[in-house]
Structures are given as structure tokens and as C-alpha cells.
Motif scaffolding. Structure first.
Motif, mmCIF file in Angstrom:
data_model
loop_
_atom_site.group_PDB
_atom_site.id
_atom_site.type_symbol
_atom_site.label_atom_id
_atom_site.label_comp_id
_atom_site.label_asym_id
_atom_site.label_seq_id
_atom_site.Cartn_x
_atom_site.Cartn_y
_atom_site.Cartn_z
ATOM 1 N N VAL A 146 0.841 -1.198 0.000
ATOM 2 C CA VAL A 146 0.000 0.000 0.000
ATOM 3 C C VAL A 146 0.876 1.248 0.000
ATOM 4 O O VAL A 146 0.616 2.215 -0.729
ATOM 5 C CB VAL A 146 -0.950 -0.020 1.223
ATOM 6 C CG1 VAL A 146 -1.691 1.285 1.356
ATOM 7 C CG2 VAL A 146 -1.931 -1.168 1.088
ATOM 8 N N ALA A 147 1.960 1.218 0.778
ATOM 9 C CA ALA A 147 2.859 2.377 0.832
ATOM 10 C C ALA A 147 3.454 2.640 -0.546
ATOM 11 O O ALA A 147 3.519 3.788 -1.008
ATOM 12 C CB ALA A 147 3.963 2.126 1.857
ATOM 13 N N ILE A 148 3.874 1.569 -1.212
ATOM 14 C CA ILE A 148 4.443 1.746 -2.554
ATOM 15 C C ILE A 148 3.385 2.288 -3.519
ATOM 16 O O ILE A 148 3.639 3.202 -4.299
ATOM 17 C CB ILE A 148 5.026 0.408 -3.055
ATOM 18 C CG1 ILE A 148 6.281 0.086 -2.243
ATOM 19 C CG2 ILE A 148 5.363 0.471 -4.536
ATOM 20 C CD1 ILE A 148 6.800 -1.313 -2.428
ATOM 21 N N GLY A 149 2.192 1.750 -3.407
ATOM 22 C CA GLY A 149 1.103 2.222 -4.270
ATOM 23 C C GLY A 149 0.853 3.705 -4.073
ATOM 24 O O GLY A 149 0.728 4.463 -5.031
ATOM 25 N N PHE A 150 0.815 4.125 -2.826
ATOM 26 C CA PHE A 150 0.573 5.545 -2.553
ATOM 27 C C PHE A 150 1.725 6.406 -3.055
ATOM 28 O O PHE A 150 1.518 7.527 -3.526
ATOM 29 C CB PHE A 150 0.371 5.756 -1.052
ATOM 30 C CG PHE A 150 -1.014 5.395 -0.568
ATOM 31 C CD1 PHE A 150 -1.223 4.978 0.729
ATOM 32 C CD2 PHE A 150 -2.117 5.491 -1.407
ATOM 33 C CE1 PHE A 150 -2.510 4.647 1.186
ATOM 34 C CE2 PHE A 150 -3.389 5.175 -0.970
ATOM 35 C CZ PHE A 150 -3.594 4.738 0.326
ATOM 36 N N THR A 151 2.948 5.885 -2.953
ATOM 37 C CA THR A 151 4.091 6.662 -3.441
ATOM 38 C C THR A 151 3.979 6.863 -4.950
ATOM 39 O O THR A 151 4.154 7.978 -5.462
ATOM 40 C CB THR A 151 5.404 5.919 -3.094
ATOM 41 O OG1 THR A 151 5.373 5.615 -1.703
ATOM 42 C CG2 THR A 151 6.616 6.775 -3.398
ATOM 43 N N VAL A 152 3.680 5.766 -5.654
ATOM 44 C CA VAL A 152 3.543 5.877 -7.110
ATOM 45 C C VAL A 152 2.418 6.858 -7.441
ATOM 46 O O VAL A 152 2.539 7.706 -8.330
ATOM 47 C CB VAL A 152 3.247 4.487 -7.733
ATOM 48 C CG1 VAL A 152 2.986 4.601 -9.226
ATOM 49 C CG2 VAL A 152 4.401 3.539 -7.483
ATOM 50 N N MET A 153 1.337 6.747 -6.668
ATOM 51 C CA MET A 153 0.178 7.625 -6.914
ATOM 52 C C MET A 153 0.573 9.092 -6.707
ATOM 53 O O MET A 153 0.201 9.971 -7.472
ATOM 54 C CB MET A 153 -0.922 7.239 -5.927
ATOM 55 C CG MET A 153 -2.271 7.822 -6.222
ATOM 56 S SD MET A 153 -3.442 7.319 -4.945
ATOM 57 C CE MET A 153 -3.729 5.627 -5.340
ATOM 58 N N THR A 154 1.366 9.327 -5.663
ATOM 59 C CA THR A 154 1.763 10.702 -5.359
ATOM 60 C C THR A 154 2.623 11.280 -6.486
ATOM 61 O O THR A 154 2.410 12.403 -6.938
ATOM 62 C CB THR A 154 2.547 10.729 -4.026
ATOM 63 O OG1 THR A 154 1.743 10.094 -3.036
ATOM 64 C CG2 THR A 154 2.867 12.129 -3.591
ATOM 65 N N VAL A 155 3.596 10.482 -6.924
ATOM 66 C CA VAL A 155 4.490 10.987 -7.981
ATOM 67 C C VAL A 155 3.691 11.226 -9.264
ATOM 68 O O VAL A 155 3.806 12.288 -9.902
ATOM 69 C CB VAL A 155 5.646 9.985 -8.238
ATOM 70 C CG1 VAL A 155 6.492 10.426 -9.414
ATOM 71 C CG2 VAL A 155 6.506 9.866 -6.983
ATOM 72 N N ALA A 156 2.854 10.239 -9.625
ATOM 73 C CA ALA A 156 2.076 10.376 -10.864
ATOM 74 C C ALA A 156 1.131 11.568 -10.758
ATOM 75 O O ALA A 156 1.019 12.383 -11.692
ATOM 76 C CB ALA A 156 1.284 9.094 -11.120
ATOM 77 N N GLY A 157 0.491 11.707 -9.595
ATOM 78 C CA GLY A 157 -0.448 12.815 -9.407
ATOM 79 C C GLY A 157 0.281 14.152 -9.473
ATOM 80 O O GLY A 157 -0.206 15.116 -10.083
ATOM 81 N N ALA A 158 1.451 14.212 -8.856
ATOM 82 C CA ALA A 158 2.208 15.466 -8.862
ATOM 83 C C ALA A 158 2.640 15.820 -10.286
ATOM 84 O O ALA A 158 2.589 16.988 -10.692
ATOM 85 C CB ALA A 158 3.424 15.330 -7.946
#
Ligand SMILES: Nc1ncnc2c1ncn2[C@@H]1O[C@H](COP(=O)(O)OP(=O)(O)OP(=O)(O)O)[C@@H](O)[C@H]1O
Length: 937
Positions: A146-158
Motif C-alpha cells: 500500500v505504501a508503494i502504491g501511494f508513493t507511485v500515486m503521489t508521484v504520478a499525481g504530482a
């Protein structure tokens, strides 16, 4: 020379802690000990305070919703979870509500400067992370995912925010980038947007999508089914009821703790690391396809555990391990020994203490019972339906006693030896301290040595299965109310539980409630009885041959044994036509056994009407429950309006038994569901109770609505874990071993009781039925669901019915009896047309052949319908002339003359004490609602 070291693990199996190593021991120290850095007290105090706060918050969070507060202390990560939670709350405060001030600006600077608009989502991610860390810290792998998923989501979203926000350059300063994707967004998006802006958006949209899949643990192939489930969830259906489209069961989607969606076959994790020992039996591992874990982790399911009480009564000393060991030694030497384990399960001679009940619906005898062979005193009832009729309940002798229950057999000893062997082989410091033998399974108790983890035993489930040569091993950890692990293993020498024994048990005798039935025996050999009125509705399910019908038989026989027809009335629906035929004609029935599913649907609608009628009475007379109403009626406290001619009588309980719900749901799903839901929602107070049995516990039969309203469940062996979930909302029934082995989950119970269903033989049923039929004859209500008399299609017609009907219609409407016309119009050959004409002649439709001339037609077009009905077999059965005496009695009894069956039944016996009973309209013209009253002659 190498220095000898002392054993790492002492015999207790516990690694000695450094602090406990004796200073003066013989142990040589190979190296100088590392200086132990002790934090100064203020730091220790702060850490302690933080952890204390964390535990406090964690304790609360773990209790919200599905309770996971039994998390082991060493698995907790409350400190880090609290940090995440505070970060989430802090960042939300500053980012969402735009607080000002140097600190708020600083936080905003860091967050928005790094990830821009994604700062708005960050608190949510941190919050989810915090909750997971509080509740499921042991799921390290999935938390990492989940942490990795959120990190990817954050970078992609940013990155997307950077592009959408106008691609500010670093030169625009902090204000510039923080109002788009922040520095990270800038760094991620720039290389691609330099090539093509749309390409960059596409790439990061794809990353964002993948990140959602990572967070939700959704493999690509499962996307459609997940979307389907999401839709169902949003539409209010229970996703637990469905098998996912990819054919996996729900365990694919939810772990048993409801922790999170999780792929079942997670053989090669994309993310995460190798499991540590501590995680070896974590919840995640349930779905790695290893059956051992499935067995071992059944203990996590509260529903699967069986409530027990200590077998050792107060005052009886539990044997020490040494005693047990001595016993085993003696036994192995062939010496007769007072078996200590046996002593555990013996009842003290002082008699049985009162038995505590598990819940109001079920009474479980917690102690190994004596075989109750004292007959129940004969109970004679003066029926209210007829002042001069005495109804005697069947003699308890009709139900034969079962065999004496065994408390210990060689098979048990062999299993104890096998279990001990497994524990020794795997070096687990634990001991089999006793067992309690039930009719089908025996529960062996294992106590752990100090410092031995429960998981050491539960992880051995596959080895235990192997050692005892049984695939159906269930582990309960702990046995509720005991610091011991329970291992349920099927008896190789199982025993049958006789219904007679159950009905003669103390639990059954304790009450004379007419709706009490004998359920069976629990794992400790205690008799289980249940009050159907308190269920108030019951779902019985299990695969073919698992024991459903036997259970339904026990239930009906219990009612016949304990209740008079004016206490309990029944409607039986038996679309399979074979299961309940034995009860045809018992006076407790209000309608002949219904075998036609369409009629069954109508009968359910009648039950709804009956319920409404009863409710009207309750509200008119100001009562909340039919029991109160009945009591008041018996006490003469219910006052009718002065001009009413109605005679008030108590309402009997109405038990509606559907032996195969699937058959009903196939013909009229909407109507059947509607009726069932309405009955189950309201009927309790009206004394109407439903028992629905099915061998197909799938979601199209046991729909979410039905399930939600039928609170008590009896699950026999199911063919899959999905079916078990449909019945019990939990796995477990798929591990049952058939032939009456069941999990019983009465309303209000949090845990299912494992019972061996009571068994009643056909000849016992026959005797009981004959007795009750001899006491009183059935008179059926005509308005429930009158089955059409059985069609009497002439054997001669055989398969030609359709074409014969067409021929009849042709001949009568045209009034032209010509064979060649039949040939032409019906496109049949000469021979067939000739045969049809002969059939028409034999049924009086046409006259005899007159050579080549057309035959005379003897039936007028006006009589076409009646003629067709007669050919179809819908007409009155041949030779249905009613005996005048019978007709008179039936008329007297207010029985509808158009309804053949009661007449036939009344005809059985006219000369002796038998009485006809009738629900007759008591003459209250205003309400006409005492249709339930019984009148006898
Ligand atoms: N309580 C019981 N004690 C002992 N044996 C039982 C018990 N219940 C069932 N059996 C055995 O299992 C067999 C099948 O049981 P039963 O007919 O009740 O199954 P079922 O679930 O109703 O199957 P179906 O749906 O096909 O009718 C019985 O003939 C009997 O031998």
C-alpha cells in the motif's frame, strides 16, 4: 581451539535473554560485550509516553468495526501508527483549512513545495496508512504494498498536476511550483513533457491507474470482477455472497479478518520481502494456497469455535502433566491405569449442576450426560378445539434409545499418541492434556509450555492431518474459556445420536414449550435443543446427502412428539415430493403437503395474509406478541365488543417448512422472495416461523434479502467455502464431514456450535405419525394453496395429449368428425389420425365409424372447455363420489365441499374417538378473522 558455547536454547525452548544470563556462569565470552547504550531517563520517559499514547489510541482503533483487539502485543506498531495519524491530522489541518502562521506556512512549504496539489490527498493516504498500522501491523507485506502504491500515486499525481498547473519552471520559485505539482511533479513531468505534453499525461495517468491497482491488490485480470463487486456493494448487495467472476471464492477478495482485499495465490510477491518467522502464520498467509494454513487459521474465525465449559467440574483436580505422562507410560506398558484423561471428562457423582445456556435459543448440556432412558410422562391435552376431546401426545417409547455414548475408545488413544508424536517430532513444548468425545468428532486439548507460541501448534495442522490420516482437522485456538488449544478430529468410530435421547434429555424436559426441537449433540456430548419460536426463522443448508432432510424430519417429529395441533400448526412445502410424504394427514397440517412450487408460492402469500390478520388482532386488542394474546384469551381477559358473536381462541404457532427453497425460487423468485421477506420481517410476534432448507445455498437462491431476515442458520457439510459463507457468513461448513455433522448458528450467537444432528428412523416416524393421526384427523383449510387434484391422463393417450387436444378442438369447433381433416390440419399421418379419432370416440366426442363418411360429433361447441379439461385430466377424478356420511360430516365441519382431500381424510375413521377439526369462521361478521380457531366434535 574453538571455544565451546552453552546451548542457545535451553530445554524450555526459550532463548535466554541477555539480562538473564547468569553472570557467573560457565559461559566463555568470545568477545568483549558491546557497551549497552542506555537512553537517558527523559528520553525513555518520552518514548514510554509516546508508546503509551499509541497503545491507547491503537486499542480504540482496533475495536472499531470488526474487532481486532486480540492482536498480540509483540506484533503491535502503535508508535509509528500514531506518528502517521498525527501527520495526517496535522497536514490535513494546514492543507485543507489553510491555517496561517509560521508553523503552518512551514508545513505547507514542505508539503506543497514537494508535491503541490497532491498535498491535499496526502492526509488521506497517511490516515489509511495509520489505520492499517494500528490494526494490521503484522501484515508487513501488504502494508508495504500500500505504501508503494501511494508513493507511485503521489508521484504520478504530482506530475499530472505539474502539467495541468501550467508547467511552472523552477525559476518561478516556490510559489510557482507549489501551485502545480511541486518539485517532485516538476522533476517527474519535465523529461516527458519536453518531448510531448500529451505523452507525459498519458504515461502518468497510466502510472496513477497502476497505483490504484497496487493499493487495492487488484491483478489486471480481476479488474472486471472487482468493478462488478464495487457496483454490487454500492447497490447494497453483500459482496461476501458472491463468487467472483474469475471463479475464485471470496477469500480472493477478503481475508477473514476483513483486513483488506488480497490475492489468493500470491506466490511471487511483486513487492515486499521474504517473510520473517514472526510473519510465518500471518493472516496474509491464509491465501497462499497452502491448505495447512487454512486449517491452522480456522481458529481466527469466531464462528467456527465451539463454546465449551470446563470439563473438570469444580472440586475435581486437573491432573498434572506428570500424572498424564505416568498414565501414558502405564498404558504403553499394558498396565491397567485409572485413565487420567478419562477422569477429565467424567461427571462427579454428586449429580449434575444446573446447565448454563449459551443463548436463549439454545441450551447446551455442558457435561457429559447420562443416557436419558427414563420415559417422559405421558401428557394428555384437553384440546380447546373440542371440549370433550383428549389428545394424548405420542409415547416417548416410540423413539428408541441410542447406543450408550462412549467416553473413550481405542481410536481416541491412538489419536492422542499420534498428536503427542507430532508435537515431539517438531520439538514443540506442548502436551495433550485431555479430550472430550462427541458423537462425530473428538476435541483434543493441548496445553502449551511456558514461552511456546500458539502458532507453533497451529502451523502444524497439515502434519497433524497427516498423522491422524484425516483431512478434516479443525483447530480452535483457544478453546473458548480455556487456556488450551482444541483440535477437532473426526472419530473413526462415530456414533449416531437418537432423537429419542435428545428429547428425553434434561435440556428438552426443562421446558414444555411446544416449539422446542431436538437438534442433536455438541462436541462435548451435550444435548442441544432449540426453540424454533425463538429462532425465529431458520435457514438449513448443505450439500446433497449432508443431512438436511434428516434434520427436517427430526424437527417435525419433535413437534409431533411435543405439541398438540392446537398448539402448533404446520405448512409443509416439499417440491421434491419424497421427503415429507410420511407426514401426510397429520392433524398439525393446515393444508395437504404442497409439492407444486407454484402452489407453494401461493401458500406463502397466504401465510402473509394470515400474519396480517393476526397482527390486526394484536393491535385491536392491544397486545405485542401472540403469546400474550393467547395468555389473555385463556385467562378470559380479552373482551369482545358486546355485539360480537366471535368466540376467541388462542392462536396456534404456525411453522412453515420449505424443504427445497431452490425449487420455489426457480418458478417465482420475485413473489417467493417478497413473501419470505415480509413473513420473516414481521411474523415473529404473530407466532409464525419459517424454516427454509436448501441444498443450493447460492446467492440466487438464498438472496441477500432472505439471508438478512433469516437470522438462525444450520449449515451441514457444504461443497465449497463459498456456500459456507452464504449460510454462515463464515467459512467452516466445507470442513464438516457429512451425515448430520453441522454448524448451528442460532440467532444472537456469535459462535457456531458444532453438532451432530439427531437421527430418527423411518419406522419411528411412521409410529409417531400413526399415533397422531389416530388421535385426530386433519381437516385442511381450503384457502391456503389447494393443489389441483392429480391429473389423470389416460395411459392410452400417452404422449399424444397435445395433439389429441388439438384434434378435439378441431372436431368440436368444426362439428366435422373426419379423419382426413385431422390428417390435413394437424399434419399427421393416416395411422395417427385414425388413432386420434379412436381416442375421441372412446371419450364420447365422436360417434362410431361409419365407413368413409365423417363421424357424428357428439359434443357441442359450448362444452368444448369442459371436454378439453376432462381429457387433460383436470376434471373431477373418476369415481369421486363422496360417501354420504363423509359428506355430511364434512359439511358439518364447514369444509369446502369442492376440496377433495379433507373429505378423503375425514373418511378414514368415523366411529371412534377421532375428531374432525376445522378452522371455521367463528361468525364475527365485522372482522371474520378468527379463521384460526379450532372446532372439534
Ligand atoms: N443425523 C444423522 N445421523 C446419522 N446419519 C445421518 C444423519 N443425517 C444424515 N445421515 C445419513 O446421511 C444420509 C443422507 O442424509 P439426508 O437424506 O438427510 O441428506 P440431505 O442433505 O437431505 O440430502 P438430499 O438433499 O439429497 O435429500 C442419510 O441417509 C443417513 O444415512
Amino acid at each position: 581451539m574453538a571455544t565451546r558455547t552453552s546451548p542457545v536454547r535451553p530445554s524450555t525452548g526459550r532463548a535466554p535473554s541477555k539480562a538473564k544470563t547468569p553472570a557467573g556462569g560457565t559461559r566463555a565470552r568470545p568477545q568483549a560485550p558491546e557497551p549497552e547504550i542506555k537512553p537517558v531517563w527523559p528520553v525513555r520517559a518520552a518514548v514510554g509516553l509516546w508508546q503509551g499514547l499509541g497503545h491507547l489510541v491503537g486499542g480504540g482503533v482496533r475495536r472499531i468495526g470488526h474487532d481486532v483487539s486480540d492482536l498480540e502485543p509483540e506484533s503491535r506498531r502503535d508508535g509509528s501508527a500514531l506518528l502517521l495519524l498525527l501527520l495526517a491530522v496535522g497536514i490535513a489541518t494546514f492543507e485543507w483549512w489553510g491555517l496561517k502562521g509560521w508553523f503552518a506556512d512551514g508545513v505547507h512549504g514542505v508539503v506543497a513545495g514537494s508535491i503541490g496539489w497532491m498535498g491535499l490527498l496526502l492526509p488521506l493516504m497517511l490516515f489509511i496508512g495509520a489505520i492499517r498500522q494500528f490494526r494490521y501491523p503484522q501484515n508487513v507485506r501488504s502494508n508495504n504494498r500500500v505504501a508503494i502504491g501511494f508513493t507511485v500515486m503521489t508521484v504520478a499525481g504530482a506530475a499530472i498536476a505539474h502539467i495541468v498547473g501550467g508547467q511552472p519552471s523552477l525559476a518561478s520559485g516556490f510559489d510557482g511550483v507549489s501551485q502545480a505539482g511541486g518539485t517532485i511533479g516538476f522533476l517527474a513531468a519535465s523529461p516527458f513533457s519536453a518531448l510531448n505534453v500529451w505523452l507525459a499525461v498519458l504515461i502518468y495517468a497510466l502510472f496513477a491507474f497502476v497505483s490504484v491497482l497496487i493499493v487495492t491488490a487488484t491483478p489486471f485480470r480481476a479488474i472486471p470482477s472487482r468493478l462488478g463487486q464495487l457496483y454490487e456493494h454500492l447497490m447494497g448487495q453483500d459482496p461476501h455472497e458472491k463468487t467472483s467472476d474469475n471463479g475464485h471464492d471470496q477469500s480472493y477478495l477478503y481475508d477473514r479478518d476483513g483486513a483488506e482485499p488480497k490475492p489468493k495465490r500470491e506466490k511471487k510477491p511483486l513487492f515486499g520481502r521474504k517473510k520473517s518467522d514472526a510473519e510465518e502464520t500471518s493472516v496474509l498467509d491464509r491465501f497462499n494456497g497452502d491448505e495447512a494454513f487454512e486449517h491452522a487459521l480456522v481458529d481466527a474465525d469466531p464462528v467456527d469455535t465451539v463454546p465449551t465449559t470446563p470439563l473438570v467440574p469444580p472440586g475435581v483436580r486437573r491432573p498434572t502433566k506428570a500424572e498424564i505422562a505416568t498414565e501414558k507410560l502405564k498404558a504403553s506398558q499394558g498396565l491397567a491405569a485409572e485413565p487420567v484423561t478419562e477422569a477429565l471428562s467424567q461427571v462427579p457423582s454428586g449429580g449434575l449442576p444446573p446447565v448454563p445456556t449459551v443463548n436463549p435459543t439454545v441450551a447446551v448440556n455442558k457435561l457429559v450426560p447420562q443416557v436419558p432412558n427414563t420415559p417422559i410422562p405421558q401428557r394428555s391435552e384437553q384440546l380447546s378445539l373440542a371440549g370433550d376431546v383428549t389428545y394424548t401426545l405420542p409415547d416417548s417409547e416410540f423413539l428408541a434409545p441410542g447406543t450408550l455414548p462412549k467416553e473413550r475408545t481405542e481410536a481416541n488413544d491412538a489419536v492422542v499418541a499420534a498428536l503427542t508424536n507430532v508435537l515431539t517430532q517438531f520439538g514443540v513444548d506442548a502436551q495433550v492434556t485431555g479430550f472430550s468425545r462427541g458423537p462425530t468428532v473428538t476435541r483434543y486439548e493441548i496445553e502449551l509450555g511456558a514461552g511456546t507460541k500458539v502458532e507453533r501448534v497451529t502451523a502444524l495442522s497439515k502434519n497433524i492431518s497427516y498423522a491422524v490420516a484425516s483431512a478434516d482437522v479443525r483447530i480452535l485456538s483457544p478453546i473458548p474459556g480455556k487456556s488450551a488449544i482444541g483440535i477437532e478430529i473426526p472419530n473413526t468410530d462415530r456414533e449416531t445420536v437418537s432423537l429419542g435421547d435428545v428429547l428425553r434429555s434434561q435440556n428438552a424436559r426443562r421446558t414444555d414449550h411446544p416449539m422446542v426441537m431436538g437438534v442433536g449433540k455438541d462436541v462435548e456430548g451435550g444435548f442441544v435443543v432449540a426453540n424454533l419460536a425463538k429462532m425465529p426463522h431458520l435457514l438449513v443448508a448443505g450439500a446433497t446427502g449432508a443431512g438436511k432432510s434428516s434434520f427436517v424430519n427430526s424437527m417435525i417429529t419433535s413437534i409431533l412428539m411435543r405439541s398438540t395441533p392446537d398448539e402448533v400448526r404446520m405448512v409443509m412445502v416439499d417440491p421434491k415430493r419424497v421427503e415429507l410424504t410420511a407426514y401426510e394427514g397429520v392433524p398439525h397440517l393446515i393444508t395437504p403437503i404442497i409439492t407444486n412450487p407454484k402452489k407453494a408460492a401461493e401458500a406463502l402469500q397466504w401465510v402473509v395474509r394470515e400474519m396480517d390478520t393476526r397482527y390486526d388482532d394484536l393491535s385491536n386488542f392491544g397486545f405485542k406478541h401472540i403469546d400474550d394474546f393467547n395468555k389473555a384469551v385463556r385467562a378470559g381477559k380479552v373482551k369482545l365488543p358486546p355485539d360480537s358473536k366471535r368466540i376467541l381462541k388462542p392462536y396456534p404457532y404456525l411453522l412453515v417448512i420449505v424443504d427445497e427453497l431452490a425449487d420455489l425460487m426457480m418458478v417465482a423468485p420475485r413473489d417467493v422472495e417478497d413473501s419470505i421477506v415480509r413473513i420473516t420481517q414481521l411474523a415473529r410476534a404473530a407466532g409464525i416461523h419459517l424454516v427454509l432448507a436448501t441444498q443450493r445455498p447460492s446467492v440466487d437462491v438464498v438472496t441477500g434479502l432472505i439471508k438478512a431476515n433469516v437470522p438462525s442458520r444450520m449449515a451441514f457439510a457444504t461443497s465449497s467455502v463459498t456456500d459456507s459463507r452464504v449460510v454462515l457468513d463464515q467459512p467452516g461448513a466445507e470442513k464438516l464431514i457429512g451425515q448430520g455433522d453441522a454448524l448451528f448458528l442460532p440467532m444472537g450467537a456469535s459462535k457456531a456450535i458444532r453438532v451432530q444432528g439427531a437421527w430418527v428412523t423411518e419406522s419411528e416416524i411412521h409410529q409417531v405419525v400413526e399415533h397422531v393421526k389416530g388421535q385426530l384427523q386433519a381437516v385442511y383449510r381450503e384457502d391456503v394453496a389447494v393443489e389441483a387434484p392429480k391429473k389423470q391422463i389416460d395411459e392410452e393417450i400417452g404422449d399424444d395429449l397435445d395433439v389429441l387436444l388439438q384434434a378435439t378442438e378441431l372436431v368440436i369447433t368444426t362439428q366435422f368428425g373426419s379423419t382426413s381433416m385431422l390428417q390435413r390440419k394437424l399434419r399427421v399421418g393416416f395411422a395417427k389420425a385414425g388413432r386420434l379419432m379412436d381416442l375421441l370416440e372412446s371419450r364420447g366426442v365422436v360417434g362410431p365409424s361409419e365407413g368413409s363418411k365423417a363421424r357424428d360429433v357428439l359434443v357441442k361447441p359450448d362444452d368444448l372447455a369442459a371436454t378439453l379439461a376432462a381429457i387433460r385430466g383436470d376434471g373431477p377424478p373418476a369415481g369421486s363420489a363422496v360417501d354420504p356420511t363423509v359428506a355430511a360430516l364434512a359439511a358439518n365441519a364447514n369444509v369446502n365441499q369442492g376440496f377433495a382431500e379433507p373429505v378423503d381424510l375425514v373418511a378414514q375413521d368415523l366411529d371412534n374417538r377421532t375428531q374432525a377439526i376445522d378452522y371455521h369462521d367463528g361468525g364475527d361478521d365485522e372482522s371474520g378473522e378468527d379463521a384460526w380457531q379450532l372446532t372439534g366434535r
